[in-house]
Scaffold this active site. Structure first.
Site, PDB file in Angstrom:
ATOM      1  N   HIS A  63       0.873  -1.198   0.000  1.00 31.35           N
ATOM      2  CA  HIS A  63       0.000   0.000   0.000  1.00 31.35           C
ATOM      3  C   HIS A  63       0.897   1.231   0.000  1.00 31.35           C
ATOM      4  CE1 HIS A  63      -3.678   2.301   1.779  1.00 31.35           C
ATOM      5  NE2 HIS A  63      -2.790   3.175   1.333  1.00 31.35           N
TER       6      HIS A  63
ATOM      7  N   HIS B 203       1.571   5.370  -1.696  1.00 33.66           N
ATOM      8  CA  HIS B 203       1.195   6.549  -2.485  1.00 33.66           C
ATOM      9  C   HIS B 203       2.458   7.149  -3.087  1.00 33.66           C
ATOM     10  CE1 HIS B 203      -2.896   6.658  -0.778  1.00 33.66           C
ATOM     11  NE2 HIS B 203      -2.292   6.169   0.295  1.00 33.66           N
ATOM     12  N   LEU B 204       2.526   7.153  -4.408  1.00 33.48           N
ATOM     13  CA  LEU B 204       3.683   7.757  -5.078  1.00 33.48           C
ATOM     14  C   LEU B 204       3.368   9.145  -5.620  1.00 33.48           C
ATOM     15  CD1 LEU B 204       5.267   4.793  -7.106  1.00 33.48           C
ATOM     16  CD2 LEU B 204       6.178   5.904  -5.054  1.00 33.48           C
ATOM     17  N   ARG B 205       2.060   9.498  -5.673  1.00 29.39           N
ATOM     18  CA  ARG B 205       1.655  10.804  -6.246  1.00 29.39           C
ATOM     19  C   ARG B 205       2.113  10.920  -7.702  1.00 29.39           C
ATOM     20  NH1 ARG B 205      -1.485  10.686  -1.796  1.00 29.39           N
ATOM     21  NH2 ARG B 205      -0.525  11.550   0.059  1.00 29.39           N
TER      22      ARG B 205
ATOM     23  N   LYS C 218      -9.230  -0.574  -6.039  1.00 29.39           N
ATOM     24  CA  LYS C 218      -9.262   0.078  -4.737  1.00 29.39           C
ATOM     25  C   LYS C 218     -10.632   0.697  -4.466  1.00 29.39           C
ATOM     26  CE  LYS C 218      -7.876   2.107  -0.988  1.00 29.39           C
ATOM     27  NZ  LYS C 218      -6.633   2.427  -0.327  1.00 29.39           N
TER      28      LYS C 218
ATOM     29  N   HIS D  92     -10.217   0.887   1.795  1.00 25.52           N
ATOM     30  CA  HIS D  92     -10.072   1.845   2.912  1.00 25.52           C
ATOM     31  C   HIS D  92     -11.308   1.632   3.771  1.00 25.52           C
ATOM     32  CE1 HIS D  92      -8.847   5.714   4.858  1.00 25.52           C
ATOM     33  NE2 HIS D  92     -10.081   5.541   5.316  1.00 25.52           N
TER      34      HIS D  92
ATOM     35  N   HIS E  50      -4.485  -0.837   5.868  1.00 23.41           N
ATOM     36  CA  HIS E  50      -4.096  -0.044   7.044  1.00 23.41           C
ATOM     37  C   HIS E  50      -5.011  -0.279   8.249  1.00 23.41           C
ATOM     38  CE1 HIS E  50      -7.041   2.579   5.233  1.00 23.41           C
ATOM     39  NE2 HIS E  50      -6.221   3.288   4.510  1.00 23.41           N
TER      40      HIS E  50
ATOM     41  N   ASP F 276       1.522   2.501   3.568  1.00 21.85           N
ATOM     42  CA  ASP F 276       0.673   3.682   3.411  1.00 21.85           C
ATOM     43  C   ASP F 276       1.522   4.946   3.491  1.00 21.85           C
ATOM     44  OD1 ASP F 276      -1.552   5.220   2.961  1.00 21.85           O
ATOM     45  OD2 ASP F 276      -2.351   5.013   4.992  1.00 21.85           O
TER      46      ASP F 276
ATOM     47  N   ALA G 294      -4.187  14.510   5.733  1.00 25.43           N
ATOM     48  CA  ALA G 294      -3.909  13.222   6.374  1.00 25.43           C
ATOM     49  C   ALA G 294      -2.867  12.469   5.567  1.00 25.43           C
ATOM     50  CB  ALA G 294      -5.194  12.405   6.452  1.00 25.43           C
TER      51      ALA G 294
HETATM   52  C1  NCD Z   1      -3.693   8.813   2.264  1.00 14.03           C
HETATM   53  C2  NCD Z   1      -3.277   9.893   1.257  1.00 14.03           C
HETATM   54  O1  NCD Z   1      -2.729  10.921   1.678  1.00 14.03           O
HETATM   55  O2  NCD Z   1      -3.461   9.698   0.057  1.00 14.03           O
HETATM   56  N1  NCD Z   1      -3.718   9.406   3.574  1.00 14.03           N
HETATM   57  C3  NCD Z   1      -3.688   8.761   4.762  1.00 14.03           C
HETATM   58  O3  NCD Z   1      -3.790   9.429   5.788  1.00 14.03           O
HETATM   59  N2  NCD Z   1      -3.554   7.463   4.843  1.00 14.03           N
HETATM   60  C4  NCD Z   1      -5.014   8.225   1.874  1.00 14.03           C
HETATM   61  C5  NCD Z   1      -5.344   6.916   2.534  1.00 14.03           C
HETATM   62  O4  NCD Z   1      -4.593   5.960   2.401  1.00 14.03           O
HETATM   63  O5  NCD Z   1      -6.379   6.812   3.201  1.00 14.03           O
HETATM   64 ZN    ZN Z   2      -3.116   5.101   1.733  1.00 13.99          ZN
HETATM   65 ZN    ZN Z   3      -6.778   4.785   3.126  1.00 13.59          ZN
END
Ligand code: NCD
Ligand code: ZN
Ligand code: ZN
Length: 347
Positions: free
Chosen positions: A14, A16-18, A100, A137, A175, A248, A264
């Site tokens: 899990h 996030h690479l943006r 997802k 999620h 998560h 995450d 977040a």
């Molecule tokens: C994640 C995000 O910033 O994309 N943020 C987080 O707090 N985990 C989104 C997610 O995984 O719920």
């Molecule tokens: Zn995430």
């Molecule tokens: Zn999430």
């Protein structure tokens, strides 16, 4: 005396690479230690179709520095307009590893997510048929539900019925932050596994809220009390194949975190392996680290384990990961595990 541990190269289930400058800043940090990662599709706009996923995968590969190896495992962002045929074709071609599900409004960039599960039932049934996993999620979005209870409410109100209605659907509860989530996975009637993040293993809500508010620990699902943290640690260090690492790691620029309404997300990719080695050692479970980071995930997703290895070395001097990472648009802050880390990853 130095102590060494060699394990199969880990994967991140899990991440996030943006995109753009942020992608270029954070991708090498993951590729340094991890062979593969499940890539979250919550871009703006989201990665919804097979064509979107192909284009995003190409941007990721273009951002990978020369000489580094990394395989992005792509996902599609489920919307109420998602076409089951597009999903099935993306799966059949090997483009995507999972779909997802974001309940609309649950987290960062989830506005295009699902409001009513009935509207995506044909996609979910098709996924069960073809063996394509659904990553979730798992939080309700009802504003009346306390933010600390949203995971538990989701398990009882949404996930249990879903696993009863479509028992063949392969689900990853992502998560996990509560002992309820751990128990749900252990007792699930359907086909459910779960990921656990680095930060939910290392901190609890006191770290975020006692003695001052620390926005860099704000993430969703929000960190819970210490008794939940202990349940997550017990599950992660147990070797149970249903639990594995999904960091995450979710970078946001500092100016977006330190704000009247901060974003977040915790950025933990660079120091995750040092955090985990230290935690597993503390719980006398170093022999279970490889299962959590490198074996259970591939087994669950039906993928081969990595042939390469990484070596961690415990030294007397702490690791010195940079506190800040720089992008042309601003800085981002590395997850602070609250204690010095002594397990160095040998590059
Ligand atoms: C994640 C995000 O910033 O994309 N943020 C987080 O707090 N985990 C989104 C997610 O995984 O719920
Ligand atoms: Zn995430
Ligand atoms: Zn999430």
């Amino acid at each position: 005396m130095t102590e060494r541990l060699t394990i199969r190269r880990p994967d991140d289930w899990h991440l996030h690479l943006r995109d753009g400058a942020m992608l270029r800043a954070v991708l090498p940090e993951t590729a340094r230690h991890f062979a593969r990662a499940i890539i979250m599709p919550n871009l703006v706009p989201p990665v919804v179709t097979g064509a979107d996923a192909t284009a995003y995968r190409d941007r990721i590969m273009a951002a990978l520095p020369e000489g580094m190896q990394f395989t992005p495992l792509m996902t599609l962002y489920l919307t109420e307009q998602t076409d089951p045929d597009d999903v099935a074709a993306a799966h059949a071609s090997g483009l995507i590893t999972a779909v997802k599900l974001y309940p609309a409004g649950a987290t960062t960039n989830s506005q295009s997510g699902v409001r009513n599960l009935d509207h995506v039932r044909p996609v979910l049934e098709r996924m069960a048929e073809i063996g394509l996993p659904l990553c979730i999620h798992g939080e309700v979005t009802d504003p009346a539900t306390d933010i600390f209870d949203r995971e538990e409410a989701f398990l009882n109100g949404v996930l249990r019925p879903l696993t009863q209605e479509i028992p063949d659907l392969k689900i990853t509860l992502e998560h996990i932050t509560t002992h309820h989530g751990i128990r749900f996975v252990r007792e699930a009637e359907g086909d459910v596994a779960g990921t656990i993040t680095t930060h939910h293993l290392m901190i609890n809500r006191n770290h975020m809220l006692a003695g001052g508010i620390r926005p860099h620990y704000y993430c969703l699902p929000i960190v819970k009390r210490a008794s939940h943290q202990r349940a997550l640690i017990a599950a992660a260090t147990s070797g149970d194949p249903r639990f594995f690492l999904g960091t995450d790691s979710a970078p946001h620029l500092d100016h977006a975190k330190i704000s009247e309404c901060g974003c977040a997300g915790v950025f933990s990719a660079p120091n995750t392996m040092s955090c985990l080695a230290q935690l597993f050692e503390e719980y006398e479970a170093l022999d279970k680290l490889e299962a959590f980071t490198s074996l259970n995930g591939p087994a669950r997703y039906g993928l081969p384990v990595n042939e390469e290895t990484i070596t961690l070395e415990k030294r007397d001097t702490p690791c010195n990961y940079p506190a800040k990472y720089h992008t042309p648009d601003g800085t981002l802050t590395l997850f602070d595990p609250t204690v010095p880390l002594y397990w160095h990853v040998l590059d």
